[in-house]
Scaffold this active site. Structure first.
Site, PDB file in Angstrom:
ATOM      1  N   ASP A  96     -45.741 -32.442 -31.652  1.00  0.00           N
ATOM      2  CA  ASP A  96     -47.092 -32.477 -31.108  1.00  0.00           C
ATOM      3  C   ASP A  96     -47.121 -31.803 -29.750  1.00  0.00           C
ATOM      4  OD1 ASP A  96     -48.430 -33.725 -33.127  1.00  0.00           O
ATOM      5  OD2 ASP A  96     -48.358 -35.728 -32.242  1.00  0.00           O
ATOM      6  N   LYS A 119     -50.096 -25.437 -34.757  1.00  0.00           N
ATOM      7  CA  LYS A 119     -50.166 -24.085 -35.305  1.00  0.00           C
ATOM      8  C   LYS A 119     -49.829 -24.031 -36.795  1.00  0.00           C
ATOM      9  CE  LYS A 119     -49.121 -21.925 -30.854  1.00  0.00           C
ATOM     10  NZ  LYS A 119     -48.189 -21.055 -30.091  1.00  0.00           N
TER      11      LYS A 119
END
Length: 418
Positions: A200, A222
């Site tokens: 994270d 992403k």
């Protein structure tokens, strides 16, 4: 001629008689390991420390309340001699020698037939450190070596080159509030053993730089989402890599189950038949205020603290928080993910009876080198956020505890410069 070194060996004492002479501090330190080894322990001593007495009361050993007498070592496999009577120790040592009982003496290592190493444990491995001879032994030196080896095994910095532990499956690891030193020992070890790390944004990023080159690091923000919701895409990535037989770490900020969607990931893994280990982390809800010199509770000031998510405004129909009830509490309110909603939160609390001059502190980037603290009150906090350009991540503390640590450094406990 140099003295021959001691021959190291591991004793299997389960169900075997071990005699401990003396119930003082030495016995208190050594008995827990003997109990853990499953030994049949006979303690011979007229007195004992409260801790040793508690072990006897719990049935973990048999206590004969008298001084040592010849014959006490009969049928013993191992003896620990630790009385304050030097003459009794010498007689017991002679009995041990005559009966071929391995014997440790706390008062005279030279007269003993065995020495107790400095020991430590890590994930099924016992580390034992012995000096090469009795003369000139420095227990602090051996303990320091023991600690260094055990710590290396625990945090993964010491790994056998051709025997890296790999456990297929997923570990949901709470990385703590941001300072890489505040991840748990187990979390750091699992990171060192990982093939894949899905991290994270709020996880301790500095730890990622320590990973070996072969470890695949994936930024959760992403991951290509395609037709999936973001969380579903993360779940699928965890499952995909685990099904390839890889050891996967899902590195999350704080604790996995404190507004971290950890249970959603654990449920998805369970449905896919993937083994999952949960490693709790230090939550920013208490650690970040502490690092800024704010106790979430303090005697005579707050007897409770409540942690809420502020990512949804109080007037939003999706909100699950009972803001009117929170306004009536006398303790501390900690708000996570609430920087952009703090104005609405403050208005809701004041509208339901919370005093406008209630102290508020915002701690941005808590426990990191960028940590800063902004103080305000409920009626000024929205303007303070705008004027001071406070950005997420920041922990918001509301209540009288904000003023308790006024004399402490604003980054107290973080170990990092302000």
């Amino acid at each position: 001629m140099a003295e021959n070194p001691a021959y190291p060996v591991g004793l299997r004492l389960t169900g075997r008689r071990v005699v401990v002479l003396g119930g003082g501090q030495v016995a208190q330190r050594r008995l827990p390991a003997l109990i853990a080894a499953g030994a049949d322990i006979l303690l011979v001593s007229p007195t004992a420390t409260p801790s040793v007495e508690a072990m006897a009361d719990a049935g973990e050993l048999t206590w004969t309340r008298r001084p040592y007498e010849t014959g006490d070592l009969a049928e013993a496999w191992y003896a620990l001699i630790a009385t304050s009577d030097a003459e009794a120790n010498a007689r017991a040592s002679a009995e041990a020698e005559a009966n071929r009982v391995w014997c440790v003496r706390s008062d005279d290592a030279d007269a003993a037939t065995a020495w107790t190493p400095a020991t430590g444990h890590s994930e099924g491995v016992t580390v034992a450190v012995l000096t090469t001879n009795a003369k000139g032994r420095d227990p602090r030196h051996t303990a320091a070596i023991r600690d260094a080896v055990v710590e290396g095994l625990r945090d993964g910095t010491l790994v056998a080159p051709h025997h890296r532990t790999r456990t297929p499956g997923v570990a949901l690891v709470g990385g703590g509030p941001g300072d890489p030193d505040l991840i748990t020992v187990r979390g750091r070890r699992l990171l060192a053993e990982a093939d894949v790390v899905i991290a994270d944004r709020l996880g301790p990023r500095d730890l990622l730089a320590e990973l070996p080159p072969h470890v695949e690091v994936i930024d959760a923000a992403k991951i290509p989402y395609g037709r999936f919701m973001a969380q579903e895409a993360i779940n699928n990535a965890l499952i995909e890599h685990a099904k390839q037989g890889k050891s996967v770490v899902r590195l999350k900020g704080g604790d996995p189950f404190v507004f971290g969607r950890g249970m959603e990931e654990a449920q998805a893994l369970a449905e896919a038949g993937i083994s999952c280990t949960v490693v709790p982390g230090i939550s920013s809800s208490i650690s970040v205020p502490g690092a800024a010199g704010i106790p979430v509770t303090h005697r005579g000031v707050a007897h409770e603290f409540t942690v809420v998510s502020g990512h949804v405004a109080p007037d939003d129909e999706r909100s699950l928080v009972d803001w009117p009830a929170l306004a009536k509490l006398r303790g501390t309110l900690v708000v996570l993910m609430g920087v952009d909603k703090i104005g609405a939160i403050a208005r809701a609390l004041m509208a339901n009876g919370k005093a406008a001059d209630t102290p508020v502190a915002l701690v941005q980037e808590g426990t990191t080198a960028a940590q800063r603290r902004v103080d305000a009150t409920l009626d000024t906090v929205a303007e303070a956020v705008r004027a001071q350009d406070v950005k997420p991540p920041a922990v918001i503390v509301i209540g009288e505890v904000v003023n308790v640590g006024g004399g402490l450094p604003r980054n107290a406990g973080s170990g990092r410069p302000e």
